[in-house]
Design an enzyme around this catalytic site. Structure first.
Site, mmCIF file in Angstrom:
data_model
loop_
_atom_site.group_PDB
_atom_site.id
_atom_site.type_symbol
_atom_site.label_atom_id
_atom_site.label_comp_id
_atom_site.label_asym_id
_atom_site.label_seq_id
_atom_site.Cartn_x
_atom_site.Cartn_y
_atom_site.Cartn_z
ATOM 1 N N GLU A 21 0.849 -1.194 0.000
ATOM 2 C CA GLU A 21 0.000 0.000 0.000
ATOM 3 C C GLU A 21 0.881 1.238 0.000
ATOM 4 O O GLU A 21 1.857 1.312 0.745
ATOM 5 C CB GLU A 21 -0.884 0.038 1.250
ATOM 6 C CG GLU A 21 -1.896 -1.072 1.341
ATOM 7 C CD GLU A 21 -3.202 -0.774 0.628
ATOM 8 O OE1 GLU A 21 -3.334 0.312 0.026
ATOM 9 O OE2 GLU A 21 -4.086 -1.642 0.685
ATOM 10 N N HIS B 68 -3.821 -2.759 -8.135
ATOM 11 C CA HIS B 68 -5.061 -3.367 -7.662
ATOM 12 C C HIS B 68 -6.108 -3.336 -8.770
ATOM 13 O O HIS B 68 -6.899 -4.273 -8.939
ATOM 14 C CB HIS B 68 -5.536 -2.626 -6.417
ATOM 15 C CG HIS B 68 -6.512 -3.380 -5.573
ATOM 16 N ND1 HIS B 68 -7.111 -2.803 -4.484
ATOM 17 C CD2 HIS B 68 -7.008 -4.637 -5.631
ATOM 18 C CE1 HIS B 68 -7.924 -3.677 -3.923
ATOM 19 N NE2 HIS B 68 -7.883 -4.797 -4.605
ATOM 20 N N ASP C 234 -7.120 1.715 -7.823
ATOM 21 C CA ASP C 234 -5.793 2.064 -7.326
ATOM 22 C C ASP C 234 -4.695 1.203 -7.968
ATOM 23 O O ASP C 234 -4.983 0.094 -8.402
ATOM 24 C CB ASP C 234 -5.743 1.972 -5.791
ATOM 25 C CG ASP C 234 -6.152 0.623 -5.215
ATOM 26 O OD1 ASP C 234 -7.180 0.060 -5.640
ATOM 27 O OD2 ASP C 234 -5.437 0.124 -4.343
#
Length: 179
Positions: free
Chosen positions: A111, A150, A160
């Site tokens: 992330e 993603h 994303d």
């Protein structure tokens, strides 16, 4: 793997990978809590299952979710690890890649603190490249062709890391050899 001064922040949101799983995919995400706000500890709290949902109205919409990622890279480039890479983090959700379902089974999730439309920082790209190279060394099946967003494994459901993520710049750093 702690050569990058990675801070450990254990999450309870993981489980075992299937015994036969070959880790061969790296998935890049973005997250900000609340959306498009940076620099606080809410992502850590969310991944660790202790986010106080009364702090912000948005948090009430995610209070039932149990989410984690293997890593988070904040806006300064600092790296946090929430789940051991040999375990299955809960980052991909309903997903598929090259005909295989359940990408959490065979992927590592990173992330980036950010959002689809806000440019990522130079420090984030640098940390991402160094971390990616270390992961590729540890998991050689993660080739440059097996690094995706993603959005690529959950099209129509996820966007994303978004249009702000500069894939060309990332790949140029990844293949350059030095930062």
């Amino acid at each position: 793997m702690n050569t990058l001064n990675i801070q450990s922040c254990p999450s309870p949101h993981y489980n075992e990978r299937p015994a036969e799983a070959l880790i061969d995919l790296l998935v890049i995400h973005n997250i900000s809590l609340p959306p498009e706000q940076f620099g606080d500890d809410y992502i850590h709290q969310f991944f660790q299952g202790n986010l106080d949902c009364s702090i912000h109205p948005y948090f009430d919409t995610i209070k039932e979710l149990q989410v984690s990622s293997h890593y988070l890279i904040d806006r300064t480039g600092k790296i946090f690890q929430f789940v051991d890479c040999r375990k299955r983090a809960w980052h991909a959700g309903v997903s598929s890649w090259q005909g295989r379902e359940n990408c959490n089974d065979f992927s590592i999730g990173i992330e980036l603190e950010g959002s689809d439309a806000i440019p990522y920082t130079k420090e984030q790209y640098q940390s991402l490249v160094i971390l990616t190279k270390q992961l590729q060394h540890e998991f050689p099946a993660i080739t440059n062709q097996n690094i995706v967003g993603h959005c690529d494994i959950a099209p129509g459901r996820k966007t994303d890391p978004g249009e702000a993520f500069d894939w060309e710049y990332f790949h140029s750093l990844l293949t350059a050899g030095k930062l």
